[in-house]
Design an enzyme around this catalytic site. Structure first.
Site, mmCIF file in Angstrom:
data_model
loop_
_atom_site.group_PDB
_atom_site.id
_atom_site.type_symbol
_atom_site.label_atom_id
_atom_site.label_comp_id
_atom_site.label_asym_id
_atom_site.label_seq_id
_atom_site.Cartn_x
_atom_site.Cartn_y
_atom_site.Cartn_z
ATOM 1 N N GLU A 109 10.776 2.442 -14.852
ATOM 2 C CA GLU A 109 10.179 3.570 -14.133
ATOM 3 C C GLU A 109 11.130 4.044 -13.041
ATOM 4 O O GLU A 109 11.774 3.231 -12.362
ATOM 5 C CB GLU A 109 8.836 3.162 -13.527
ATOM 6 C CG GLU A 109 8.086 4.297 -12.839
ATOM 7 C CD GLU A 109 6.665 3.900 -12.464
ATOM 8 O OE1 GLU A 109 5.961 3.358 -13.346
ATOM 9 O OE2 GLU A 109 6.276 4.114 -11.301
ATOM 10 N N GLU A 113 7.993 9.690 -4.889
ATOM 11 C CA GLU A 113 6.637 9.735 -4.348
ATOM 12 C C GLU A 113 6.692 10.416 -2.979
ATOM 13 O O GLU A 113 7.351 9.920 -2.062
ATOM 14 C CB GLU A 113 6.047 8.332 -4.216
ATOM 15 C CG GLU A 113 5.774 7.670 -5.560
ATOM 16 C CD GLU A 113 5.216 6.275 -5.418
ATOM 17 O OE1 GLU A 113 4.202 5.987 -6.074
ATOM 18 O OE2 GLU A 113 5.804 5.475 -4.655
ATOM 19 N N GLU A 138 12.156 -0.071 -3.076
ATOM 20 C CA GLU A 138 11.773 1.153 -2.387
ATOM 21 C C GLU A 138 12.827 1.592 -1.363
ATOM 22 O O GLU A 138 13.392 0.769 -0.635
ATOM 23 C CB GLU A 138 10.440 0.972 -1.651
ATOM 24 C CG GLU A 138 9.267 0.613 -2.543
ATOM 25 C CD GLU A 138 9.078 -0.887 -2.696
ATOM 26 O OE1 GLU A 138 9.993 -1.649 -2.310
ATOM 27 O OE2 GLU A 138 8.019 -1.301 -3.194
#
Length: 293
Positions: A109, A113, A138
């Protein structure tokens, strides 16, 4: 504390980035209508086509969010969309644009976001990379403009050597193929292209401190200029391994000097979180963190 989107030291460089973005055009761009490549995946009552399908509106209200997905999966290439995010008080909302292999525990993935904010605060974009089921990579960047005032292009470039996340053709993240260091890299599973608008006030804004204000609902995000260039799966079996695909060309093996300067500028001035430097989570930085650009 309210954080200014601009500071005097950044104005000149921001103008330079705008000029770079205006002059640069993606290779073989083919913006499409929504229904050419996409389908509604979740809550069709909350997605509205605009301008004959050349743009769409996503809606979030107390009853539901919504989402859409590509009709096909792809193995390598470039995907992009222009998005106009929720204006004003958008705390607790997440607008996502991502690629996903839809393979559960071993999924690959690549995530954009966009984390909603209180009025006056900068919009934060979080990127993440999952490879062979492993995520926790992240990074967060405060955008240097107001992404709710106009459309801006967000793109993912993916080939055998690297993945690059772009905002208006400015690279904000580079993830290299470091399989030689035993770091997983997504190169075996095709991925679909997705976007969702949903409520996540348990974590999205200031770690969940700022909750969604439903009195401001419904919340809207807008999309246009859908562009997918890659190897469709199912499709020609030799496509993913074809070194003559434009996204595998030498120009896409590493950042250009101009891109590298822009990338460093983003990291120095606008990055607010990087898992590579989070010693509470990773006392020893993951091996890919020393790979550079």
């Amino acid at each position: 504390m309210v954080v200014s989107l601009f500071s005097s030291r950044n104005v000149f460089y921001t103008l330079s980035l705008c000029l770079f973005a205006a002059l640069y055009q993606p290779v073989m761009s083919r913006p499409a209508k929504f229904e050419d490549d996409f389908r509604i995946a979740w809550s069709d009552t909350h997605i509205t086509q605009i301008d004959g399908g050349r743009a769409i509106q996503l809606k979030l209200d107390p009853s539901s969010g919504c989402g859409f997905a590509s009709k096909k999966q792809y193995l390598f290439g470039r995907v992009s969309m222009k998005i106009k995010l929720i204006p004003g008080d958008s705390a607790g909302t997440v607008t996502a644009f991502y690629m996903n292999s839809d393979t559960d525990s071993v999924r690959d993935e690549l995530d954009f976001e966009f984390l909603g904010n209180r009025s006056g605060q900068p919009y934060t974009v979080q990127t993440n990379v999952f490879a062979h089921g492993k995520g926790d990579r992240e990074q967060r960047v405060n955008l240097w403009f107001d992404p709710s005032r106009d459309f801006h292009e967000y793109a993912i470039s993916w080939n055998h050597l690297r993945i690059v996340f772009y905002v208006d053709n400015v690279p904000i993240r580079v993830y290299k193929n470091n399989e030689a260091r035993k770091v997983p890299y997504p190169r075996f599973q095709p991925m679909g292209v997705y976007s969702t608008l949903w409520e996540a006030d348990d974590w999205a804004t200031r770690g969940g401190i700022e909750k969604i204000n439903w009195s401001r609902a419904p919340f809207y995000a807008y999309y246009k200029d859908f562009d997918i260039e890659g190897c469709p799966v199912p499709g020609p079996a030799d496509c993913p391994a074809n070194s003559k695909n434009w996204w595998e060309g030498s120009a896409y093996h590493q950042l250009s000097p101009v891109e590298a300067r822009s990338y460093r500028w983003v990291r120095v001035n606008h990055m607010v979180y990087d898992y590579c430097t989070d010693k509470s989570r990773f006392p020893v930085p993951p091996p890919e963190c020393s790979a550079g650009i």
